[in-house]
Design a protein around this motif. Sequence first.
Motif, PDB file in Angstrom:
ATOM      1  N   ILE A 117       0.840  -1.192   0.000  1.00 30.72           N
ATOM      2  CA  ILE A 117       0.000   0.000   0.000  1.00 30.72           C
ATOM      3  C   ILE A 117       0.879   1.247   0.000  1.00 30.72           C
ATOM      4  CG2 ILE A 117      -1.770   1.277   1.274  1.00 30.72           C
ATOM      5  CD1 ILE A 117      -2.678  -1.415   2.426  1.00 30.72           C
ATOM      6  N   LEU A 118       0.609   2.125  -0.973  1.00 29.70           N
ATOM      7  CA  LEU A 118       1.369   3.355  -1.101  1.00 29.70           C
ATOM      8  C   LEU A 118       0.595   4.568  -0.615  1.00 29.70           C
ATOM      9  CD1 LEU A 118       2.865   2.793  -4.686  1.00 29.70           C
ATOM     10  CD2 LEU A 118       3.922   2.268  -2.473  1.00 29.70           C
ATOM     11  N   GLU A 119      -0.682   4.627  -0.901  1.00 29.40           N
ATOM     12  CA  GLU A 119      -1.518   5.756  -0.512  1.00 29.40           C
ATOM     13  C   GLU A 119      -2.921   5.261  -0.162  1.00 29.40           C
ATOM     14  OE1 GLU A 119      -1.107   8.880   0.078  1.00 29.40           O
ATOM     15  OE2 GLU A 119       0.951   9.201  -0.614  1.00 29.40           O
ATOM     16  N   ALA A 120      -3.587   6.026   0.686  1.00 27.97           N
ATOM     17  CA  ALA A 120      -4.984   5.730   1.019  1.00 27.97           C
ATOM     18  C   ALA A 120      -5.649   7.012   1.457  1.00 27.97           C
ATOM     19  CB  ALA A 120      -5.065   4.675   2.108  1.00 27.97           C
ATOM     20  N   ASN A 121      -6.917   7.200   1.040  1.00 23.87           N
ATOM     21  CA  ASN A 121      -7.592   8.429   1.458  1.00 23.87           C
ATOM     22  C   ASN A 121      -8.253   8.242   2.820  1.00 23.87           C
ATOM     23  OD1 ASN A 121      -9.783   6.851   0.782  1.00 23.87           O
ATOM     24  ND2 ASN A 121     -10.826   8.433  -0.414  1.00 23.87           N
ATOM     25  N   ASP A 122      -8.805   9.327   3.348  1.00 26.00           N
ATOM     26  CA  ASP A 122      -9.369   9.303   4.690  1.00 26.00           C
ATOM     27  C   ASP A 122     -10.566   8.363   4.777  1.00 26.00           C
ATOM     28  OD1 ASP A 122      -7.473  11.104   5.463  1.00 26.00           O
ATOM     29  OD2 ASP A 122      -8.766  12.863   5.264  1.00 26.00           O
ATOM     30  N   LEU A 125      -9.359   4.844   5.200  1.00 19.71           N
ATOM     31  CA  LEU A 125      -8.843   4.631   6.544  1.00 19.71           C
ATOM     32  C   LEU A 125      -9.980   4.414   7.542  1.00 19.71           C
ATOM     33  CD1 LEU A 125      -6.025   7.357   6.667  1.00 19.71           C
ATOM     34  CD2 LEU A 125      -5.741   4.913   6.320  1.00 19.71           C
ATOM     35  N   SER A 126     -11.052   5.186   7.384  1.00 19.69           N
ATOM     36  CA  SER A 126     -12.188   5.021   8.288  1.00 19.69           C
ATOM     37  C   SER A 126     -12.881   3.679   8.085  1.00 19.69           C
ATOM     38  CB  SER A 126     -13.186   6.170   8.098  1.00 19.69           C
ATOM     39  OG  SER A 126     -13.762   6.124   6.794  1.00 19.69           O
ATOM     40  N   LEU A 127     -12.823   3.157   6.855  1.00 20.80           N
ATOM     41  CA  LEU A 127     -13.459   1.868   6.563  1.00 20.80           C
ATOM     42  C   LEU A 127     -12.677   0.702   7.167  1.00 20.80           C
ATOM     43  CD1 LEU A 127     -14.528   2.379   2.824  1.00 20.80           C
ATOM     44  CD2 LEU A 127     -16.036   2.242   4.812  1.00 20.80           C
ATOM     45  N   VAL A 128     -11.341   0.737   7.059  1.00 22.97           N
ATOM     46  CA  VAL A 128     -10.535  -0.414   7.504  1.00 22.97           C
ATOM     47  C   VAL A 128     -10.064  -0.261   8.941  1.00 22.97           C
ATOM     48  CG1 VAL A 128      -9.786  -0.919   5.154  1.00 22.97           C
ATOM     49  CG2 VAL A 128      -8.411   0.621   6.592  1.00 22.97           C
ATOM     50  N   GLY A 129     -10.121   0.952   9.488  1.00 17.74           N
ATOM     51  CA  GLY A 129      -9.765   1.142  10.887  1.00 17.74           C
ATOM     52  C   GLY A 129      -8.281   1.271  11.165  1.00 17.74           C
ATOM     53  N   TYR A 130      -7.469   1.383  10.124  1.00 16.19           N
ATOM     54  CA  TYR A 130      -6.029   1.584  10.292  1.00 16.19           C
ATOM     55  C   TYR A 130      -5.694   3.075  10.151  1.00 16.19           C
ATOM     56  CZ  TYR A 130      -5.221  -3.455   9.796  1.00 16.19           C
ATOM     57  OH  TYR A 130      -5.225  -4.804   9.962  1.00 16.19           O
ATOM     58  N   THR A 131      -4.568   3.472  10.757  1.00 18.20           N
ATOM     59  CA  THR A 131      -4.063   4.824  10.528  1.00 18.20           C
ATOM     60  C   THR A 131      -3.216   4.819   9.264  1.00 18.20           C
ATOM     61  OG1 THR A 131      -2.013   4.502  11.779  1.00 18.20           O
ATOM     62  CG2 THR A 131      -3.967   5.238  13.015  1.00 18.20           C
ATOM     63  N   LEU A 188      -0.548   1.810   7.637  1.00  9.28           N
ATOM     64  CA  LEU A 188      -0.591   1.285   6.273  1.00  9.28           C
ATOM     65  C   LEU A 188       0.714   1.529   5.525  1.00  9.28           C
ATOM     66  CD1 LEU A 188      -4.193   2.209   5.035  1.00  9.28           C
ATOM     67  CD2 LEU A 188      -3.347  -0.008   5.828  1.00  9.28           C
ATOM     68  N   MET A 189       1.415   2.602   5.868  1.00  6.06           N
ATOM     69  CA  MET A 189       2.616   2.972   5.119  1.00  6.06           C
ATOM     70  C   MET A 189       3.876   2.244   5.597  1.00  6.06           C
ATOM     71  SD  MET A 189       1.445   5.074   2.901  1.00  6.06           S
ATOM     72  CE  MET A 189      -0.220   4.393   3.005  1.00  6.06           C
ATOM     73  N   THR A 190       3.788   1.427   6.633  1.00  5.08           N
ATOM     74  CA  THR A 190       4.977   0.749   7.152  1.00  5.08           C
ATOM     75  C   THR A 190       5.523  -0.297   6.200  1.00  5.08           C
ATOM     76  OG1 THR A 190       3.615  -0.900   8.283  1.00  5.08           O
ATOM     77  CG2 THR A 190       4.240   1.085   9.535  1.00  5.08           C
ATOM     78  N   GLY A 191       4.673  -0.777   5.257  1.00  2.00           N
ATOM     79  CA  GLY A 191       5.088  -1.830   4.337  1.00  2.00           C
ATOM     80  C   GLY A 191       4.793  -3.221   4.853  1.00  2.00           C
ATOM     81  N   LYS A 192       4.311  -3.300   6.109  1.00  2.00           N
ATOM     82  CA  LYS A 192       4.001  -4.608   6.685  1.00  2.00           C
ATOM     83  C   LYS A 192       2.619  -5.099   6.268  1.00  2.00           C
ATOM     84  CE  LYS A 192       6.930  -3.805  10.735  1.00  2.00           C
ATOM     85  NZ  LYS A 192       6.972  -3.722  12.215  1.00  2.00           N
ATOM     86  N   LEU A 193       1.781  -4.172   5.853  1.00  2.00           N
ATOM     87  CA  LEU A 193       0.434  -4.530   5.431  1.00  2.00           C
ATOM     88  C   LEU A 193       0.327  -4.497   3.912  1.00  2.00           C
ATOM     89  CD1 LEU A 193      -1.608  -2.443   8.042  1.00  2.00           C
ATOM     90  CD2 LEU A 193      -1.067  -4.886   8.117  1.00  2.00           C
ATOM     91  N   SER A 194      -0.564  -5.336   3.360  1.00  2.00           N
ATOM     92  CA  SER A 194      -0.858  -5.343   1.929  1.00  2.00           C
ATOM     93  C   SER A 194      -2.362  -5.467   1.764  1.00  2.00           C
ATOM     94  CB  SER A 194      -0.148  -6.504   1.231  1.00  2.00           C
ATOM     95  OG  SER A 194      -0.722  -7.735   1.649  1.00  2.00           O
ATOM     96  N   TRP A 195      -2.825  -5.406   0.491  1.00  2.00           N
ATOM     97  CA  TRP A 195      -4.273  -5.495   0.313  1.00  2.00           C
ATOM     98  C   TRP A 195      -4.801  -6.859   0.775  1.00  2.00           C
ATOM     99  CZ3 TRP A 195      -2.913  -4.985  -5.417  1.00  2.00           C
ATOM    100  CH2 TRP A 195      -2.811  -6.228  -6.050  1.00  2.00           C
ATOM    101  N   ARG A 196      -3.943  -7.911   0.700  1.00  2.00           N
ATOM    102  CA  ARG A 196      -4.384  -9.232   1.138  1.00  2.00           C
ATOM    103  C   ARG A 196      -4.554  -9.266   2.656  1.00  2.00           C
ATOM    104  NH1 ARG A 196      -4.200 -12.455  -3.185  1.00  2.00           N
ATOM    105  NH2 ARG A 196      -2.753 -11.939  -4.875  1.00  2.00           N
ATOM    106  N   THR A 197      -3.723  -8.455   3.360  1.00  3.33           N
ATOM    107  CA  THR A 197      -3.808  -8.450   4.812  1.00  3.33           C
ATOM    108  C   THR A 197      -5.118  -7.851   5.285  1.00  3.33           C
ATOM    109  OG1 THR A 197      -1.416  -8.141   4.885  1.00  3.33           O
ATOM    110  CG2 THR A 197      -2.608  -7.756   6.923  1.00  3.33           C
ATOM    111  N   ILE A 198      -5.563  -6.805   4.578  1.00  4.49           N
ATOM    112  CA  ILE A 198      -6.737  -6.065   5.044  1.00  4.49           C
ATOM    113  C   ILE A 198      -8.007  -6.408   4.268  1.00  4.49           C
ATOM    114  CG2 ILE A 198      -5.316  -4.135   5.827  1.00  4.49           C
ATOM    115  CD1 ILE A 198      -6.058  -2.653   3.305  1.00  4.49           C
TER     116      ILE A 198
END
Length: 347
Positions: A291-296, A299-305, A309-319
Motif C-alpha cells: 500500500i502506497l496511498e490511502a484516502n481518509d 482509513l475510516s473503513l478499515v480502521g487503520y491509521t 498502512l505505510m509501514t510496508g508490513k500490510l498489503s491489500w491481502r492483509t486487510i
Amino acid sequence: MEASHISLTRHDQHVPIDYLSSLLLKTAHDAIIVRNFTDQCICLWNQEAEELYGRSAQEAVGQHYAALLQPHVLNGLVDSNEILGREGQWQGELTQMHSDGRQVIVHSNQTLMYDQNGKLTLVLEVNRDLTERRRLEQDMKEYVQLATTAGDLGLWSYDLSKEPDTIISYHETPNLLPAGIPVNLTHYQKLVHPADWQPSRDAVQQAIQTHQDYIDEIRLIEPDGKMRWLSVRGRPMYDEQGHPLHLIGVAFDITERKRMEETLRASETKLRRLVDANIVGIIVTTLSGQILEANDTFLSLVGYTREELMTGKLSWRTITPPEYQQIPDQVVQELRQYGVCQPIKKA
C-alpha cells in the motif's frame, strides 16, 4: 666602483647593495635579478629566482642575462630595453627560459640603478611567476570554446584574484544575458533574486574552501520584471600554492522545468484534496500489493491509521477478506491485458 655605492634611484638617495641583499633579496616572494646594464652580466640572483628558473645562484651569476633566460615580451612588439633606457623603468609580461627548456611566464618590473655620480650601472629586475595562472586561463578559454558547442549552455567566469567588486564574464545564450558582456558584481547582484543572493554567495565560498564544485539554483529578475530560473554549476581553479584564481562554470535555463514542477505540485495537491474528500475509499498499491496511498474514507473503513498502512508490513491481502482477495488479482490481469500496466522485469 665599490658595490656599497650602488643606488636604487636616479638621484642622491643611496641604498648599499649589502642592505638591499639582507632586507630585499632574502625576504622577497618574487624572483629578483640584478644585472649589469652595459654587458648584461648577471650579478645577483635570489632564492626565488633559483626556484623559478631551476638554476642556483652559482650557475646564474656571471652569465649573460639574455643568453641564459631568452626573455621575450608578450602582448605586442615592445622594445623593453629601449623603454627602460629612456624612462628608467619598464614593466610588462615576459616569457623566459627554465633550465629544463620549458617557458616561464612572468610579470617583470625592471628599474635602472645609478651610482652616486649618476652613472647608469645596473638593472634591478623583479619577476612574479604567472605561468600557472596563464595556463589556467588558457584551459578556461579552451573549456569555453568546447562548451559553446552546446546550444542552451551559458558560460561564466569569476576572477577570484581581484578586488571584491569582481568582474564576472558571461558567455550566455541570448535568452539569459547579453552574450560576452562583462557584468560588475554589484550589477549582477541586482539581477539575482534577493532571497537567492546570500545563499549563492555562501555556496561559492563553501566550494572554494572545500575544493568542491559549486552547485546551485538561482532566480534572475529581468529588466521587464520576468523571472528566470538558472541551474548553475562551477569549479574553482587554484594556483600551485593552492590560492583560488578563478571560478568557471556553466548555467542552464531551467525556467520551463520549474514551471512544470510547480504545475505538477499544484495538480498533485488538487488531486490529493479530491481523493481525501471522496466518499469512496481509495487506495494506491504496487502490483505486489504494498500500500502506497490511502484516502481518509478508506482509513475510516478499515480502521487503520495512515502510518500503519505505510509501514510496508500490510498489503491489500492483509486487510481484504478472503472472499474478495481475488478481485484485485482480476483487476491487475485486466490492466495488463489492455496494456495499462506492465510487470517490472527483474534484472
